[in-house]
Design a protein around this motif. Structure first.
Motif, mmCIF file in Angstrom:
data_model
loop_
_atom_site.group_PDB
_atom_site.id
_atom_site.type_symbol
_atom_site.label_atom_id
_atom_site.label_comp_id
_atom_site.label_asym_id
_atom_site.label_seq_id
_atom_site.Cartn_x
_atom_site.Cartn_y
_atom_site.Cartn_z
ATOM 1 N N THR A 38 7.904 8.379 11.016
ATOM 2 C CA THR A 38 7.329 8.765 9.733
ATOM 3 C C THR A 38 7.402 7.649 8.694
ATOM 4 N N THR A 39 8.011 6.511 9.057
ATOM 5 C CA THR A 39 8.157 5.395 8.122
ATOM 6 C C THR A 39 7.800 4.079 8.817
ATOM 7 N N PRO A 40 7.421 3.060 8.042
ATOM 8 C CA PRO A 40 7.150 1.755 8.657
ATOM 9 C C PRO A 40 8.393 1.141 9.280
ATOM 10 N N GLU A 41 9.562 1.478 8.753
ATOM 11 C CA GLU A 41 10.803 0.947 9.326
ATOM 12 C C GLU A 41 11.007 1.462 10.744
ATOM 13 N N GLU A 42 10.706 2.727 10.961
ATOM 14 C CA GLU A 42 10.828 3.291 12.308
ATOM 15 C C GLU A 42 9.809 2.671 13.258
ATOM 16 N N TYR A 67 -0.106 2.660 7.270
ATOM 17 C CA TYR A 67 -0.526 3.871 6.564
ATOM 18 C C TYR A 67 0.682 4.735 6.202
ATOM 19 N N LEU A 68 1.640 4.862 7.112
ATOM 20 C CA LEU A 68 2.835 5.636 6.815
ATOM 21 C C LEU A 68 3.572 5.081 5.601
ATOM 22 N N GLY A 69 3.493 3.764 5.427
ATOM 23 C CA GLY A 69 4.187 3.140 4.307
ATOM 24 C C GLY A 69 3.503 3.294 2.972
ATOM 25 N N ILE A 70 2.179 3.431 2.968
ATOM 26 C CA ILE A 70 1.456 3.460 1.683
ATOM 27 C C ILE A 70 0.971 4.849 1.283
ATOM 28 N N ARG A 71 1.043 5.800 2.199
ATOM 29 C CA ARG A 71 0.405 7.090 1.910
ATOM 30 C C ARG A 71 1.044 7.839 0.746
#
Length: 357
Positions: A38-42, A67-71
């Motif tokens: 659910t995150t860019p880190e993951e 997209y997960l990072g900016i949504r």
């Protein structure tokens, strides 16, 4: 994308409602476990630790990660949004250095977003997600077309050697090097595939052998150091590998051990084919000497899968990739056709066709 139409093995990347679902390839073939990101880190961690690998696949993953990072970013502060978009893209691009598809996919999405600068941030977010899904869906078509273009170079009953995993698990569906094998299966051919185990992480043993067996393809697993003997016995009539980056002169970066296979193929008069989407061609990289080679942890060599197999404290050299010089490459097969030497010309033409579409 209609997954029912794809080859019969688990897909490595799925967008599910509001998050990214990844098949953890580190656990195959004994366990089928999905990670939910659910995150860019993951997503970064999944790429860096090889939970999902393969040049096209990590490009697809990265743009979903973007997209997960900016949504959830504020739609009122435009300056912050654009700064974060660039920051997250740069961060995801740092996960692995060799495969050019990672930077290619991220650049494509960021450029698409910047074309819309001035429009509402909500519309730009939507466009970023749409571009990510298009990259994912296009990869399925691209891989199948690579298979269609490579198939005429093969014939029913021949022996094929492949190295590492350039199949459906490494892409959106069909794979690059394995795509013609699946199409041959559809046509009723009986190709006999030999899969190198691919030390030290065993992508050939754990992944290629697994997905080919799942698809009903005749596959035999061999240790890396058996390739020459199998060639000498006359069991191999062609080698097909994928690639993480093709330099402008036709030098090819692929999983470590590929160069050795190419040299063996030349010594035995066997054609050496490289299956490559145009997105893997990097005309800005002049030769293979300019391709960055990822160095991975010594633990992969000394403690493979948790069991010590070397003296404690021994020095280890563990490059993840090597470069096969263009002179050993019989042809590079893209979605736009077969490229042959001189590669400076044929690769440029393939890229030109792509840019004209």
């Amino acid at each position: 994308m209609n997954n029912k139409q794809l080859i019969p093995h688990p897909q490595s990347i799925l967008w599910q409602e509001d998050h990214l679902v990844l098949l953890d390839q580190r656990l195959l073939p004994t366990e089928t476990v999905y990670l939910h990101c659910t995150t860019p880190e993951e997503v970064w961690d999944a790429i860096a630790t090889l939970a999902v690998r393969g040049a096209p696949a990590i490009g697809i993953m990265a743009v979903y990660g973007l997209y997960l990072g900016i949504r959830s970013l504020s739609e009122q502060d435009e300056e912050m949004f654009w700064a974060q978009l660039d920051r997250i893209a740069h961060y995801l691009n740092s996960a692995r250095p060799t495969a050019v598809n990672l930077s290619w996919a991220l650049k494509r999405v960021v450029n698409r977003a910047k074309q819309l600068r001035g429009q509402p941030i909500a519309a730009i977010k939507e466009a970023i997600f749409k571009e990510a899904t298009e990259i994912h869906e296009e990869d399925v078509t691209v891989c199948r077309q690579i298979g269609e273009n490579l198939l005429p170079l093969l014939y029913d009953g021949m022996g094929i050697l492949t190295h590492c995993n350039a199949g459906g698990l490494a892409t959106g569906a069909y794979g690059t090097a394995l795509a013609p094998l699946y199409l041959a299966r559809e046509r009723g051919w009986n190709l006999k595939v030999f899969a190198d185990e691919t030390r030290p992480v065993l992508q050939g043993a754990r992944l290629t052998a697994y997905e080919l067996q799942q698809a009903g393809v005749d596959v035999t697993l061999i240790c890396d150091n058996m390739a020459g003997a199998v060639m000498k016995e006359g069991q191999i009539q062609a080698v097909i590998v994928g690639t993480d980056r093709v330099a402008a002169n036709g030098d090819v970066a692929n999983k470590i051990g590929t160069y050795s296979v190419a040299v063996l193929a030349r010594a035995h008069g066997i054609p050496f084919y490289v299956a490559a989407p145009v997105s893997s061609i990097d005309l800005d990289t002049a030769t293979g000497d300019d391709i960055p080679i990822e160095q991975r942890s010594p633990v992969e060599v000394t403690n493979g899968f948790g069991k010590p197999t070397a003296p404690e404290g021994v020095k280890v050299y563990n490059p993840a990739f090597d470069v096969t010089p263009a002179e050993y490459v019989t042809a590079i097969i893209t979605e736009h056709g077969v490229c042959k030497a001189p590669y400076e010309k044929s690769l440029k033409e393939a890229v030109k066709v792509e840019r004209s579409l």
